[in-house]
Design a protein around this motif. Structure first.
Motif, PDB file in Angstrom:
ATOM      1  N   ALA A  20      -7.156  13.843   0.769  1.00  0.00           N
ATOM      2  CA  ALA A  20      -7.152  12.643   1.621  1.00  0.00           C
ATOM      3  C   ALA A  20      -6.895  12.994   3.077  1.00  0.00           C
ATOM      4  CB  ALA A  20      -6.116  11.631   1.129  1.00  0.00           C
ATOM      5  N   GLU A  21      -5.907  13.826   3.349  1.00  0.00           N
ATOM      6  CA  GLU A  21      -5.600  14.189   4.736  1.00  0.00           C
ATOM      7  C   GLU A  21      -6.714  15.048   5.315  1.00  0.00           C
ATOM      8  OE1 GLU A  21      -1.509  15.271   6.840  1.00  0.00           O
ATOM      9  OE2 GLU A  21      -2.307  16.967   5.699  1.00  0.00           O
TER      10      GLU A  21
ATOM     11  N   HIS B 146       0.827  -1.199   0.000  1.00  0.00           N
ATOM     12  CA  HIS B 146       0.000   0.000   0.000  1.00  0.00           C
ATOM     13  C   HIS B 146       0.863   1.251   0.000  1.00  0.00           C
ATOM     14  CE1 HIS B 146      -4.024  -1.785   0.971  1.00  0.00           C
ATOM     15  NE2 HIS B 146      -3.248  -2.780   1.377  1.00  0.00           N
ATOM     16  N   ARG B 147       0.300   2.317  -0.543  1.00  0.00           N
ATOM     17  CA  ARG B 147       0.896   3.638  -0.399  1.00  0.00           C
ATOM     18  C   ARG B 147       0.405   4.271   0.900  1.00  0.00           C
ATOM     19  NH1 ARG B 147      -0.690   7.209  -5.301  1.00  0.00           N
ATOM     20  NH2 ARG B 147      -2.701   6.163  -5.056  1.00  0.00           N
ATOM     21  N   ALA B 148       1.122   5.268   1.370  1.00  0.00           N
ATOM     22  CA  ALA B 148       0.713   5.943   2.606  1.00  0.00           C
ATOM     23  C   ALA B 148      -0.652   6.608   2.455  1.00  0.00           C
ATOM     24  CB  ALA B 148       1.762   6.976   3.009  1.00  0.00           C
ATOM     25  N   THR B 149      -0.982   7.063   1.264  1.00  0.00           N
ATOM     26  CA  THR B 149      -2.258   7.749   1.054  1.00  0.00           C
ATOM     27  C   THR B 149      -3.459   6.807   1.092  1.00  0.00           C
ATOM     28  OG1 THR B 149      -3.336   9.434  -0.324  1.00  0.00           O
ATOM     29  CG2 THR B 149      -2.312   7.586  -1.484  1.00  0.00           C
ATOM     30  N   ASP B 150      -3.239   5.506   0.920  1.00  0.00           N
ATOM     31  CA  ASP B 150      -4.363   4.563   0.892  1.00  0.00           C
ATOM     32  C   ASP B 150      -5.130   4.538   2.204  1.00  0.00           C
ATOM     33  OD1 ASP B 150      -3.781   3.800  -1.705  1.00  0.00           O
ATOM     34  OD2 ASP B 150      -2.596   2.044  -1.115  1.00  0.00           O
ATOM     35  N   GLY B 151      -4.432   4.734   3.322  1.00  0.00           N
ATOM     36  CA  GLY B 151      -5.099   4.695   4.617  1.00  0.00           C
ATOM     37  C   GLY B 151      -6.134   5.795   4.773  1.00  0.00           C
ATOM     38  N   PRO B 152      -5.726   7.067   4.739  1.00  0.00           N
ATOM     39  CA  PRO B 152      -6.713   8.136   4.900  1.00  0.00           C
ATOM     40  C   PRO B 152      -7.717   8.224   3.749  1.00  0.00           C
ATOM     41  CG  PRO B 152      -4.545   9.033   4.399  1.00  0.00           C
ATOM     42  CD  PRO B 152      -4.349   7.585   4.704  1.00  0.00           C
ATOM     43  N   ALA B 153      -7.318   7.795   2.547  1.00  0.00           N
ATOM     44  CA  ALA B 153      -8.233   7.876   1.399  1.00  0.00           C
ATOM     45  C   ALA B 153      -9.179   6.688   1.326  1.00  0.00           C
ATOM     46  CB  ALA B 153      -7.441   7.982   0.100  1.00  0.00           C
ATOM     47  N   GLY B 154      -8.803   5.546   1.929  1.00  0.00           N
ATOM     48  CA  GLY B 154      -9.595   4.331   1.774  1.00  0.00           C
ATOM     49  C   GLY B 154      -9.557   3.801   0.352  1.00  0.00           C
TER      50      GLY B 154
ATOM     51  N   PRO C 118     -12.929   9.804  -6.330  1.00  0.00           N
ATOM     52  CA  PRO C 118     -14.320  10.183  -6.057  1.00  0.00           C
ATOM     53  C   PRO C 118     -14.926   9.459  -4.870  1.00  0.00           C
ATOM     54  CG  PRO C 118     -14.154   8.872  -8.074  1.00  0.00           C
ATOM     55  CD  PRO C 118     -12.760   9.255  -7.691  1.00  0.00           C
ATOM     56  N   GLY C 119     -14.504   8.210  -4.617  1.00  0.00           N
ATOM     57  CA  GLY C 119     -15.043   7.466  -3.492  1.00  0.00           C
ATOM     58  C   GLY C 119     -14.783   8.130  -2.159  1.00  0.00           C
ATOM     59  N   LEU C 120     -13.696   8.901  -2.066  1.00  0.00           N
ATOM     60  CA  LEU C 120     -13.353   9.586  -0.818  1.00  0.00           C
ATOM     61  C   LEU C 120     -14.402  10.641  -0.479  1.00  0.00           C
ATOM     62  CD1 LEU C 120     -11.382  10.326   1.471  1.00  0.00           C
ATOM     63  CD2 LEU C 120     -10.063  11.627  -0.201  1.00  0.00           C
ATOM     64  N   LEU C 121     -14.762  11.456  -1.461  1.00  0.00           N
ATOM     65  CA  LEU C 121     -15.763  12.495  -1.232  1.00  0.00           C
ATOM     66  C   LEU C 121     -17.149  11.885  -1.068  1.00  0.00           C
ATOM     67  CD1 LEU C 121     -16.557  15.429  -1.024  1.00  0.00           C
ATOM     68  CD2 LEU C 121     -16.420  15.611  -3.519  1.00  0.00           C
ATOM     69  N   ALA C 122     -17.484  10.871  -1.878  1.00  0.00           N
ATOM     70  CA  ALA C 122     -18.793  10.226  -1.755  1.00  0.00           C
ATOM     71  C   ALA C 122     -18.959   9.570  -0.394  1.00  0.00           C
ATOM     72  CB  ALA C 122     -18.965   9.191  -2.867  1.00  0.00           C
ATOM     73  N   ARG C 123     -17.919   8.928   0.090  1.00  0.00           N
ATOM     74  CA  ARG C 123     -18.004   8.224   1.365  1.00  0.00           C
ATOM     75  C   ARG C 123     -18.190   9.178   2.541  1.00  0.00           C
ATOM     76  NH1 ARG C 123     -14.130   4.932   0.464  1.00  0.00           N
ATOM     77  NH2 ARG C 123     -12.486   6.231   1.339  1.00  0.00           N
ATOM     78  N   SER C 124     -17.711  10.407   2.414  1.00  0.00           N
ATOM     79  CA  SER C 124     -17.884  11.375   3.503  1.00  0.00           C
ATOM     80  C   SER C 124     -19.351  11.715   3.699  1.00  0.00           C
ATOM     81  CB  SER C 124     -17.077  12.644   3.212  1.00  0.00           C
ATOM     82  OG  SER C 124     -17.680  13.435   2.205  1.00  0.00           O
TER      83      SER C 124
ATOM     84  N   GLY D  80     -17.588   4.631   7.434  1.00  0.00           N
ATOM     85  CA  GLY D  80     -16.978   4.722   6.119  1.00  0.00           C
ATOM     86  C   GLY D  80     -15.607   4.097   6.080  1.00  0.00           C
ATOM     87  N   ALA D  81     -15.507   2.841   6.437  1.00  0.00           N
ATOM     88  CA  ALA D  81     -14.222   2.147   6.422  1.00  0.00           C
ATOM     89  C   ALA D  81     -13.733   2.006   4.997  1.00  0.00           C
ATOM     90  CB  ALA D  81     -14.360   0.784   7.088  1.00  0.00           C
TER      91      ALA D  81
END
Length: 316
Positions: A289-290, A124-132, A181-187, A300-301
């Motif tokens: 993401a952050e 995984h990249r570091a961004t995958d965690g906060p971005a899901g 887009p999933g990051l914003l939709a999931r919020s 929103g896991a």
């Protein structure tokens, strides 16, 4: 610092590594109106569709200035790159990766996974965690590894800047940010699904989810938008078309457009890297993401809302 009068156009790109007339690459085109923190609006001006990578590449070369949010990964996990012995500078790594065929990528990544312990097959990249987000080495369901392979070399060939990763000689007035887009939709929706490529799964529940998502975007109540004083502006016809977009391709492009607008506002406020935090210059980072991690709902896991409850992800 960019002034309101000098604002670039905005793009949001829903990307597929194998575009066709049936499933094209979709661009949402828009602009920012108003001042940040004072009711700034993202105005959707139109949608463009590209049935081939060649047509999409030609669009990238249109004169700027523009800032785009692109739904494809911009880098590979450092742990993967180190394990494979590939170049550890971003541009050299991308050049090496672009020289491989998809069959070679699949074979190399499958061998990497086979040698890893259960539960930790993918790097995984570091961004995958906060971005899901899905790992950028994943070659199926969704094949984001192929999206990187098809997309990033074409962005570079078009002379587009990728903040924190690549600046073309002499600079560029066309800027690409990695969006999701999933990051914003999931919020807004948590784990609720809002789209499917399969007709049988284009249910009334997903229709309601799209209505809920669009309401939050237009009202500016999506947590990320509320924090930035930002909202989406649609005509009644555009609103209805996005509600009716059961596959979600156009809606995803609009979500990427909004993320690009957020980055543009950060840049206007003086952020040197379009709102991106310090990140590994080999891996890249997903815009917002952050900022979004602290406002994501508890349910929103790390699964995308289009795949929650399903056995497989929609093709990309």
């Amino acid at each position: 610092m960019v002034t309101v009068a000098e604002r670039p156009r905005l793009l949001g790109c829903d990307f597929t590594s194998a575009p066709s007339a049936h499933k094209p690459i979709v661009h949402a085109v828009g602009r920012l109106v108003g001042e940040g923190g004072r009711g700034c609006r993202v105005v959707l001006e139109g949608l463009e569709r590209f049935a081939s990578l060649a047509a999409w590449s030609a669009a990238l070369e249109r004169p700027g200035p523009w800032v785009g949010g692109f739904d494809l990964p911009f880098g590979l996990p450092r742990a993967l790159v180190l394990a494979l012995g590939w170049p550890t500078t971003w541009q050299a790594c991308m050049a090496h990766y672009a020289g491989l065929s998809r069959a070679q990528i699949r074979e190399i990544f499958a061998a990497y996974c086979a040698a890893r312990p259960a539960g930790a097959k993918l790097a995984h990249r570091a961004t995958d965690g906060p971005a899901g987000s899905s790992p950028s080495m994943k070659w199926v369901n969704p094949p984001v590894a192929y999206m990187l392979h098809a997309g990033v070399p074409r962005l570079l060939a078009a002379g587009v800047a990728l903040p924190g990763l690549h600046e073309p000689p002499g600079g560029a007035d066309r800027v690409a940010l990695e969006a999701y887009p999933g990051l914003l939709a999931r919020s807004v929706l948590g784990r609720r699904s809002y789209k499917s490529d399969e007709s049988a799964r284009q249910t009334p529940e997903r229709l309601i989810a799209r209505k809920n998502l669009l309401h939050a975007l237009e009202a500016g109540t999506a947590p990320l938008l509320a924090a930035a004083g930002l909202r989406l502006h649609l005509s009644p016809a555009q609103h209805e078309a996005l509600v009716d977009d059961a596959r979600g391709d156009a809606l995803d492009a609009v979500l990427c457009l909004v993320q690009a607008a957020w980055g543009c506002l950060q840049h206007e406020a003086g952020h040197p890297c379009w709102g991106l935090p310090p990140f590994d210059p080999l891996e890249g980072w997903i815009v917002t993401a952050e900022a979004s991690a602290s406002v994501r709902p508890a349910d929103g896991a790390g699964r995308t809302p289009d795949t929650a409850g399903a056995g497989r992800a929609a093709p990309r």
